[in-house]
Design a protein around this motif. Structure first.
Motif, PDB file in Angstrom:
ATOM      1  N   ALA A 221       0.847  -1.193   0.000  1.00  0.00           N
ATOM      2  CA  ALA A 221       0.000   0.000   0.000  1.00  0.00           C
ATOM      3  C   ALA A 221       0.886   1.248   0.000  1.00  0.00           C
ATOM      4  CB  ALA A 221      -0.908  -0.006   1.228  1.00  0.00           C
ATOM      5  N   LYS A 222       0.386   2.304  -0.617  1.00  0.00           N
ATOM      6  CA  LYS A 222       1.167   3.541  -0.739  1.00  0.00           C
ATOM      7  C   LYS A 222       1.252   4.320   0.577  1.00  0.00           C
ATOM      8  CE  LYS A 222      -0.006   4.081  -5.631  1.00  0.00           C
ATOM      9  NZ  LYS A 222      -0.804   4.848  -6.618  1.00  0.00           N
ATOM     10  N   ALA A 223       0.306   4.113   1.439  1.00  0.00           N
ATOM     11  CA  ALA A 223       0.223   4.889   2.689  1.00  0.00           C
ATOM     12  C   ALA A 223       1.393   4.593   3.624  1.00  0.00           C
ATOM     13  CB  ALA A 223      -1.086   4.559   3.399  1.00  0.00           C
ATOM     14  N   PRO A 224       1.804   5.600   4.429  1.00  0.00           N
ATOM     15  CA  PRO A 224       2.831   5.355   5.450  1.00  0.00           C
ATOM     16  C   PRO A 224       2.299   4.405   6.521  1.00  0.00           C
ATOM     17  CG  PRO A 224       1.859   7.531   5.734  1.00  0.00           C
ATOM     18  CD  PRO A 224       1.339   6.995   4.444  1.00  0.00           C
ATOM     19  N   LYS A 225       3.196   3.551   7.032  1.00  0.00           N
ATOM     20  CA  LYS A 225       2.807   2.591   8.069  1.00  0.00           C
ATOM     21  C   LYS A 225       3.371   3.058   9.407  1.00  0.00           C
ATOM     22  CE  LYS A 225       2.651   0.391   4.011  1.00  0.00           C
ATOM     23  NZ  LYS A 225       3.143   0.982   2.752  1.00  0.00           N
ATOM     24  N   VAL A 226       2.499   3.188  10.381  1.00  0.00           N
ATOM     25  CA  VAL A 226       2.873   3.731  11.693  1.00  0.00           C
ATOM     26  C   VAL A 226       2.564   2.701  12.779  1.00  0.00           C
ATOM     27  CG1 VAL A 226       2.552   5.649  13.308  1.00  0.00           C
ATOM     28  CG2 VAL A 226       2.204   6.024  10.854  1.00  0.00           C
ATOM     29  N   TYR A 227       3.525   2.486  13.671  1.00  0.00           N
ATOM     30  CA  TYR A 227       3.274   1.616  14.826  1.00  0.00           C
ATOM     31  C   TYR A 227       3.338   2.463  16.096  1.00  0.00           C
ATOM     32  CZ  TYR A 227       4.070  -1.684  18.617  1.00  0.00           C
ATOM     33  OH  TYR A 227       3.987  -2.354  19.808  1.00  0.00           O
ATOM     34  N   ILE A 228       2.320   2.303  16.952  1.00  0.00           N
ATOM     35  CA  ILE A 228       2.272   3.023  18.229  1.00  0.00           C
ATOM     36  C   ILE A 228       2.589   2.044  19.348  1.00  0.00           C
ATOM     37  CG2 ILE A 228       0.848   4.394  19.790  1.00  0.00           C
ATOM     38  CD1 ILE A 228      -0.967   4.949  17.262  1.00  0.00           C
ATOM     39  N   LEU A 244      12.395  -0.557  21.042  1.00  0.00           N
ATOM     40  CA  LEU A 244      12.996  -1.358  19.968  1.00  0.00           C
ATOM     41  C   LEU A 244      12.535  -2.821  20.003  1.00  0.00           C
ATOM     42  CD1 LEU A 244      14.892  -1.134  17.539  1.00  0.00           C
ATOM     43  CD2 LEU A 244      16.800  -1.698  19.056  1.00  0.00           C
ATOM     44  N   ASP A 245      12.375  -3.377  21.206  1.00  0.00           N
ATOM     45  CA  ASP A 245      11.885  -4.755  21.336  1.00  0.00           C
ATOM     46  C   ASP A 245      10.495  -4.898  20.723  1.00  0.00           C
ATOM     47  OD1 ASP A 245      14.107  -5.865  22.710  1.00  0.00           O
ATOM     48  OD2 ASP A 245      13.414  -4.966  24.575  1.00  0.00           O
ATOM     49  N   HIS A 246       9.642  -3.896  20.980  1.00  0.00           N
ATOM     50  CA  HIS A 246       8.291  -3.909  20.408  1.00  0.00           C
ATOM     51  C   HIS A 246       8.356  -3.878  18.881  1.00  0.00           C
ATOM     52  CE1 HIS A 246       6.899  -2.910  24.468  1.00  0.00           C
ATOM     53  NE2 HIS A 246       5.662  -3.179  24.059  1.00  0.00           N
ATOM     54  N   VAL A 247       9.187  -2.978  18.362  1.00  0.00           N
ATOM     55  CA  VAL A 247       9.311  -2.828  16.905  1.00  0.00           C
ATOM     56  C   VAL A 247       9.850  -4.118  16.280  1.00  0.00           C
ATOM     57  CG1 VAL A 247      10.481  -1.574  15.046  1.00  0.00           C
ATOM     58  CG2 VAL A 247       9.601  -0.340  17.028  1.00  0.00           C
ATOM     59  N   PHE A 258       9.015  -2.989   7.044  1.00  0.00           N
ATOM     60  CA  PHE A 258       7.557  -2.908   7.081  1.00  0.00           C
ATOM     61  C   PHE A 258       7.045  -1.549   7.544  1.00  0.00           C
ATOM     62  CE2 PHE A 258       3.396  -4.187   9.077  1.00  0.00           C
ATOM     63  CZ  PHE A 258       2.780  -4.636   7.911  1.00  0.00           C
ATOM     64  N   LEU A 259       7.763  -0.914   8.475  1.00  0.00           N
ATOM     65  CA  LEU A 259       7.281   0.321   9.110  1.00  0.00           C
ATOM     66  C   LEU A 259       7.994   1.570   8.616  1.00  0.00           C
ATOM     67  CD1 LEU A 259       7.114  -0.989  12.796  1.00  0.00           C
ATOM     68  CD2 LEU A 259       5.164  -0.648  11.266  1.00  0.00           C
ATOM     69  N   VAL A 294      19.190   2.989  15.834  1.00  0.00           N
ATOM     70  CA  VAL A 294      18.918   1.681  15.227  1.00  0.00           C
ATOM     71  C   VAL A 294      17.713   1.767  14.292  1.00  0.00           C
ATOM     72  CG1 VAL A 294      18.248  -0.719  15.680  1.00  0.00           C
ATOM     73  CG2 VAL A 294      19.946   0.387  17.140  1.00  0.00           C
ATOM     74  N   LEU A 295      16.654   2.452  14.732  1.00  0.00           N
ATOM     75  CA  LEU A 295      15.453   2.590  13.910  1.00  0.00           C
ATOM     76  C   LEU A 295      15.752   3.389  12.639  1.00  0.00           C
ATOM     77  CD1 LEU A 295      12.742   3.219  16.644  1.00  0.00           C
ATOM     78  CD2 LEU A 295      13.045   1.171  15.273  1.00  0.00           C
ATOM     79  N   LYS A 296      16.602   4.401  12.782  1.00  0.00           N
ATOM     80  CA  LYS A 296      16.985   5.203  11.611  1.00  0.00           C
ATOM     81  C   LYS A 296      17.700   4.345  10.576  1.00  0.00           C
ATOM     82  CE  LYS A 296      19.054   9.671  10.423  1.00  0.00           C
ATOM     83  NZ  LYS A 296      19.870  10.812  10.910  1.00  0.00           N
ATOM     84  N   SER A 297      18.515   3.399  11.064  1.00  0.00           N
ATOM     85  CA  SER A 297      19.234   2.497  10.153  1.00  0.00           C
ATOM     86  C   SER A 297      18.274   1.569   9.411  1.00  0.00           C
ATOM     87  CB  SER A 297      20.269   1.665  10.932  1.00  0.00           C
ATOM     88  OG  SER A 297      19.628   0.678  11.726  1.00  0.00           O
ATOM     89  N   LYS A 298      17.046   1.403   9.985  1.00  0.00           N
ATOM     90  CA  LYS A 298      16.006   0.598   9.343  1.00  0.00           C
ATOM     91  C   LYS A 298      15.042   1.485   8.543  1.00  0.00           C
ATOM     92  CE  LYS A 298      15.917  -2.671  13.270  1.00  0.00           C
ATOM     93  NZ  LYS A 298      16.182  -3.992  12.695  1.00  0.00           N
ATOM     94  N   ASN A 299      15.417   2.773   8.385  1.00  0.00           N
ATOM     95  CA  ASN A 299      14.565   3.755   7.687  1.00  0.00           C
ATOM     96  C   ASN A 299      13.220   3.971   8.374  1.00  0.00           C
ATOM     97  OD1 ASN A 299      16.397   4.402   5.540  1.00  0.00           O
ATOM     98  ND2 ASN A 299      15.883   2.416   4.610  1.00  0.00           N
ATOM     99  N   ILE A 300      13.237   3.876   9.703  1.00  0.00           N
ATOM    100  CA  ILE A 300      12.027   4.135  10.497  1.00  0.00           C
ATOM    101  C   ILE A 300      12.227   5.419  11.287  1.00  0.00           C
ATOM    102  CG2 ILE A 300      10.532   3.285  12.349  1.00  0.00           C
ATOM    103  CD1 ILE A 300      11.429   0.426  11.588  1.00  0.00           C
TER     104      ILE A 300
END
Length: 334
Positions: A221-228, A244-247, A258-259, A294-300
């Motif tokens: 899907a084109k939409a951004p994926k957000v995890y809370i 990070l464990d949750h992600v 994915f995110l 770490v999240l930045k390295s995953k493009n999150i």
């Protein structure tokens, strides 16, 4: 009730698809409907405990509990009607049963279809947007612990994980083959933003990702994926987990990229409220020192904000502040 001008403004709001279950999802939906009426909630049906579990067992229907909470969160109805649908019997053979669950059960009997029952209940209660079950299959949630032990049943997983003294490694459903509703797939494809959570990581959020092809559908899907992420850890599910464990748990059950965004709370919990949670084995979900890197390295992109709302000593997300953050992302990415 909202006036015509307000309704018109809300109808022009971004298209949200919100995926999860439990209290966390319904709390978010109550805030979100103040910003847009274009909401599709995709809700887990893996619940097998409490009143929902009894109805599932007695009537052979899908559990209505999480669906009911989300319908009520999006309903535009009188306070008395909401009180009625939230009412839980305290005596007799109906002890522990929720009237709203029985209402959906009656609709299920009348129309012979859980999907139709949810739609008709939503119509009666003038729901903003749509509430859809994640699947119409009768799925059972299973968890494999890090010690190799397999647990079965959504309501048993956290309790038995504590007894085993082992963390959850991954979850799956029985049967392993289940399919999403076509409406869910359409909503995901047309969404301006796709939101996972907040809610119990392994028993409310991730179960939705186990439905066949849903991960690919969301990913493409084109939409951004957000995890809370949750504000607090949950005993037997996320003991000792940081952001990070949750992600990583979400990514383990989907794909590595994915995110696009993760939203986490940065506000400290007042000590008097915190003490009660700590006694129950729950602690704040904190951002680790290297989480952002770490999240930045995953493009999150990690978005931290003060998101706590405490009501009757229960810690919840501040659904208005959370909705504002999500609206920012939706507008920026559109």
């Amino acid at each position: 009730m909202k006036d015509i001008e307000t309704k018109k403004k809300l109808s022009m709001g971004p298209k949200f698809v919100v995926i999860g279950g439990g209290t966390g999802l319904s709390v978010l939906l109550r805030g979100l409907k103040e910003f847009t009426s274009n909401i599709t909630a995709i809700v887990t049906v893996a619940d097998d405990g409490g009143g929902s579990g009894k109805l599932r067992e007695d009537l052979g229907m899908l559990p209505p509990g999480d669906i009911r909470s989300c319908i009520l969160a999006l309903a535009n109805t009188e306070p008395t009607m909401e009180k009625l649908l939230q009412y839980r019997f305290t005596d007799g053979i109906l002890k522990g049963q929720n009237f709203g669950n029985l209402f959906i059960a009656a609709m299920n009997e009348i129309y012979g279809s859980f999907e139709r029952a949810v739609k008709e209940t939503s119509n009666v209660l003038a729901v903003t947007g749509k509430v859809l079950p994640m699947t119409l299959e009768d799925v059972k949630l299973c968890a494999v612990l890090e010690n190799g032990c397999t647990l079965k049943g959504e309501s048993h997983i956290p309790i038995d994980a504590i007894k085993e003294g082992s963390r959850i490694d991954y979850i799956y459903t029985e049967p392993k083959i289940s399919y999403p509703l076509e409406e869910s797939v359409e909503a995901i494809n047309e969404a301006d933003i796709i939101v996972l959570g907040p809610g119990s990581l392994y028993t409310s959020v991730i179960p939705n990702l186990l439905v066949n092809h849903i991960v690919d559908t969301i990913y493409n899907a084109k939409a951004p994926k957000v995890y809370i992420t949750n504000v607090m850890t949950q005993p037997g599910e996320t003991d000792g987990y940081d952001v990070l464990d949750h992600v990583n748990a979400i990514l383990k059950h989907s794909t590595p990229d994915f995110l696009d965004y993760v939203i986490a709370n940065t506000e400290e919990v007042p000590i008097d409220t915190l003490e009660k949670y700590i006694m129950d084995g729950s602690k704040p979900v904190l951002m680790g020192v290297t989480d952002e890197k770490v999240l930045k390295s995953k493009n999150i992109k990690l978005m931290g904000s003060k998101l706590i709302d405490i009501r009757k000593e229960y810690i919840r997300h501040d659904n208005i502040e959370l909705s504002k953050l999500l609206m920012e992302i939706a507008k920026k990415e559109k």
